[in-house]
Write an enzyme that holds these catalytic residues in place. Sequence first.
Site, PDB file in Angstrom:
ATOM      1  N   LYS A 110     -59.594 -24.048  29.107  1.00  0.00           N
ATOM      2  CA  LYS A 110     -60.473 -24.178  30.261  1.00  0.00           C
ATOM      3  C   LYS A 110     -60.335 -25.571  30.876  1.00  0.00           C
ATOM      4  O   LYS A 110     -60.332 -26.577  30.161  1.00  0.00           O
ATOM      5  CB  LYS A 110     -61.929 -23.925  29.853  1.00  0.00           C
ATOM      6  N   LYS A 218     -60.609  -7.299  33.636  1.00  0.00           N
ATOM      7  CA  LYS A 218     -61.651  -7.155  32.628  1.00  0.00           C
ATOM      8  C   LYS A 218     -62.290  -5.783  32.823  1.00  0.00           C
ATOM      9  O   LYS A 218     -62.696  -5.447  33.940  1.00  0.00           O
ATOM     10  CB  LYS A 218     -62.679  -8.278  32.760  1.00  0.00           C
TER      11      LYS A 218
END
Length: 340
Positions: A110, A218
Site C-alpha cells: 500500500k 472483487k
Amino acid sequence: MLPPLPDVLARAHVIRLGMNVKFRGVTEREIVLFEGPQGWAEFAPFVEYDDDESASWLRGALEWGWGCDVPPVRTHVPVNATMPAVPAGRVESVLERFGDMGERPTVKVKVAERGQALVDDLARVRQVRDLLPTANIRVDANGGWSESEAVDALSALADLGLEYAEQPVPSVEALARVRETLDARGVPLLIAADESVRKAEDPLRVARLGAADLLVVKAMPLGGVARALSIVKESGLPCVVSSALDSSVGIAAGVALAAALPELPYACGLATVALFAEDVADPSLVPQGGMIRVEDAKRVHSGDAVRQDLIERASVEGQRKQWWLDRVARTYANLVNAEA
C-alpha cells in the site's frame, strides 16, 4: 429472484473481528454472515458506503448464499501477501504473518497513505525488495495521488522493479493519462484498475478507454461471482481477483471466482485473512506456499470449516447488531426497487 427478507435476516450473524495491523484505517472489521441454504456468504461493505453502493455487495452475498454454482478450472489459486502502509521497520514482522509464500512470492504494498509522503512509500517498498529480492512487487495507491504525483511517484518506485501499479489516481480519464505519460517517459510499468471498475456505474469503461493493462475484480462489490466473471470476459483484459478485507467466508467466494477464470496470469489478493487476529473458520483460508486450495474454500462455503463457537465469540449484539440488520433491510429495499 431475491430470497424473502425475513429469511435473509433470520440467517444473519453480525460479527466483529479484530486485526493484527491497521489496514485502510480499520482495526476491527464488522461483517454480516449469512448461513444460506446453499452455503455461507458475507456482506461487509465498509461503514462509510451508502446504501446504493452497498446494494451490489448484498446482491453478491445473496447470490452466493442462496444459489450459485461456478465450476473451477484449477485446484489451487496463487495469492499475494498484502503490506499495509506500515513504517519500513515493521515490514518484516508483517511479512512473517503470511508464512511460507513459495519460491517466488508476490507482495502488494500500500502506498499514497494519507499523512505519509513518497519517502515513506519508497522506504516500505525498498524494505520488501531487500527482504525478498526475487519477489513480484506491486503497489496500490487506492486513487490517492493526483496525476502529477502519480507520475513522479511511479517513476521513482519503478526503479525498485514493480509488477504493476494499482489505481494510482481516482478517475478513469486520469488513469488513461497517467498510463500514457509513463509510457512516453519510457517507464515500463503496467497499470491496474480497481476502484475504476468496482465503484463505476460502467465497469467496462476502463477497458474501452484503454486506461489500464489489467483489472482488479472483487466478487461481492461487483454484485457476485457470476457478474464478476461476466465483466472479466467482456473486458478482454487479464485480471487479478482481490478481497475487500474479508473473513474466510468472503475469501471463499473470491477463491471460487479466481478458480473459475479461464486464465489467471497473476497472483490474487486473497490472503488478507493473515492480517486478522481472529476468524470464523478452522482452518482459516490462509495460504500455504503462496497458494489457497480450492477444496479448502469449498469447505468454508459449505460450512464444514465454519465453527459456531468462533461465530458466537465474535458476535455483535445490541444497537450495533441492529444497525447492521437495518442496513441489510435498507439495502435489500434498494435491490427490490432496482428490479421493479
